[in-house]
Write a protein that holds these residues in place. Structure first.
Motif, mmCIF file in Angstrom:
data_model
loop_
_atom_site.group_PDB
_atom_site.id
_atom_site.type_symbol
_atom_site.label_atom_id
_atom_site.label_comp_id
_atom_site.label_asym_id
_atom_site.label_seq_id
_atom_site.Cartn_x
_atom_site.Cartn_y
_atom_site.Cartn_z
ATOM 1 N N ALA A 1 -43.600 -21.289 -22.151
ATOM 2 C CA ALA A 1 -44.322 -20.042 -22.448
ATOM 3 C C ALA A 1 -44.439 -19.173 -21.203
ATOM 4 O O ALA A 1 -44.275 -17.943 -21.263
ATOM 5 N N ALA A 2 -44.709 -19.796 -20.049
ATOM 6 C CA ALA A 2 -44.814 -19.044 -18.799
ATOM 7 C C ALA A 2 -43.472 -18.420 -18.431
ATOM 8 O O ALA A 2 -43.405 -17.276 -17.962
ATOM 9 N N ASP B 1 -42.887 -15.428 -20.636
ATOM 10 C CA ASP B 1 -43.681 -14.289 -20.154
ATOM 11 C C ASP B 1 -43.002 -13.625 -18.958
ATOM 12 O O ASP B 1 -42.968 -12.394 -18.847
ATOM 13 N N ARG B 2 -42.476 -14.448 -18.055
ATOM 14 C CA ARG B 2 -41.792 -13.911 -16.870
ATOM 15 C C ARG B 2 -40.543 -13.132 -17.279
ATOM 16 O O ARG B 2 -40.248 -12.062 -16.719
ATOM 17 N N PHE C 1 -40.032 -11.537 -20.178
ATOM 18 C CA PHE C 1 -40.398 -10.262 -20.804
ATOM 19 C C PHE C 1 -41.003 -9.290 -19.788
ATOM 20 O O PHE C 1 -40.842 -8.070 -19.922
ATOM 21 N N GLU C 2 -41.679 -9.818 -18.771
ATOM 22 C CA GLU C 2 -42.191 -8.949 -17.709
ATOM 23 C C GLU C 2 -41.032 -8.268 -16.985
ATOM 24 O O GLU C 2 -41.069 -7.066 -16.705
ATOM 25 N N ARG D 1 -38.365 -9.846 -29.767
ATOM 26 C CA ARG D 1 -38.935 -9.217 -28.573
ATOM 27 C C ARG D 1 -37.847 -8.858 -27.569
ATOM 28 O O ARG D 1 -37.935 -7.831 -26.894
#
Length: 298
Positions: free
Chosen positions: A172-173, A176-177, A179-180, A229
């Motif tokens: 998950a982390a 997130d990285r 998509f950032e 996404r």
């Protein structure tokens, strides 16, 4: 170029076995002589694809010939058997597989470098002339920033997000990285044609190959929600589509080879509803000249 800071993460890329340079150190003897050096690469490999695109953009087919490696390494240790003589000539009893890409010296029969970023820089700076400034003066920090974002924020993050050996929190982390990073690049490219200048630079080569890998390889190990996404970055994918239509980019796309290489070494999670690619790469590259400039094949 101003980009969001990306935290440092260990790279999943193998450490280069050899890292000589052309023309930087007189003691190495690697002078910039046209026709002396040879590339050994497979465009199914991200590093090989980047070098192939740069090689075409710089029009170096006569200056530095290319020998094409099989899409899937044929050695029992995951290396290319055709590269073994070069590795053994360069380092007796070299441990580990004979991996590409390789820049070799035809005069000595030895390897100069297996480090793709150095190879690209040396081709551009030592042989590029006035054809195209892939590494324009004064853009070093911007180029380095894009290279880091692609390596850690896209490719490493996507790899970890779909890695079956990591836990759900780490995946998950990593997602997130990813998509950032994509969000920062989407905002940066809005209203721009290229990444850092008004012409193609190495930053565009880096990012385009990362997007190819993201859609043709890493997407296979993300669930449907994550893929939706990924697709929700229209500026990025429009940029990738425009570059794919250029022969120096799309002409080197070996989609079948990428798929075969991926399946041969895949250790990721099973895909969950992500079977459809974001871009139809074959269609976007259909109008390009897909026959590489005179190359040798093992």
């Amino acid at each position: 170029m101003s980009v969001l800071p990306i935290a440092a993460h260990p790279s999943a890329q193998p450490h280069p076995a050899f890292r000589g340079r052309i023309g930087c150190d007189a003691r190495s003897g690697h002078y910039a002589v046209p026709g002396r050096y040879r590339l050994h690469l497979s465009t199914s490999c991200p590093g090989g694809l980047r070098i192939a695109v740069a090689h075409s953009l710089l029009e170096l087919s006569a200056t530095c010939p290319v020998t094409v490696l099989p899409a899937v390494p044929d050695g029992p240790d995951g290396g290319h058997t055709a590269l073994l003589p070069l590795y053994e000539a360069t380092a007796h009893r070299h441990p580990g597989p004979a991996l590409g890409p390789v820049l070799s010296d035809d005069w000595s029969g030895r390897i100069v470098s297996t480090h793709a970023p150095d190879i690209m820089r040396d081709l551009a700076r030592r042989f590029g002339g006035d054809r195209l400034a892939l590494y324009p003066c004064g853009a070093e920090s911007e180029l380095d920033a894009v290279e880091r974002m692609c390596a850690t924020g896209i490719e490493d993050a996507a790899q970890r997000a779909g890695d079956a050996d990591t836990g759900p929190e780490e995946r998950a982390a990593a997602l997130d990285r990813l998509f950032e990073t994509l969000g920062a690049l989407e905002r940066w490219l809005d209203g721009r044609t290229y990444m850092i200048r008004d012409q193609i630079t190495a930053a565009d080569v880096e990012l385009w190959v990362s997007l190819v890998q993201l859609d043709t390889v890493h997407r296979n190990h993300l669930d449907a929600a994550a893929v939706h996404r990924l697709a929700a970055h229209p500026v990025l994918w429009s940029y990738a589509r425009r570059l794919a239509a250029r022969p120096a980019f799309g002409g080197h796309l070996d989609l079948d080879g990428i798929a075969r290489r991926h399946h041969a070494r895949c250790k990721g999670l099973e895909a969950a509803g992500a079977a459809v690619q974001i871009l139809d790469w074959a269609a976007h590259a259909a109008d390009t000249d897909t026959t590489p400039a005179q190359v040798d094949r093992y």
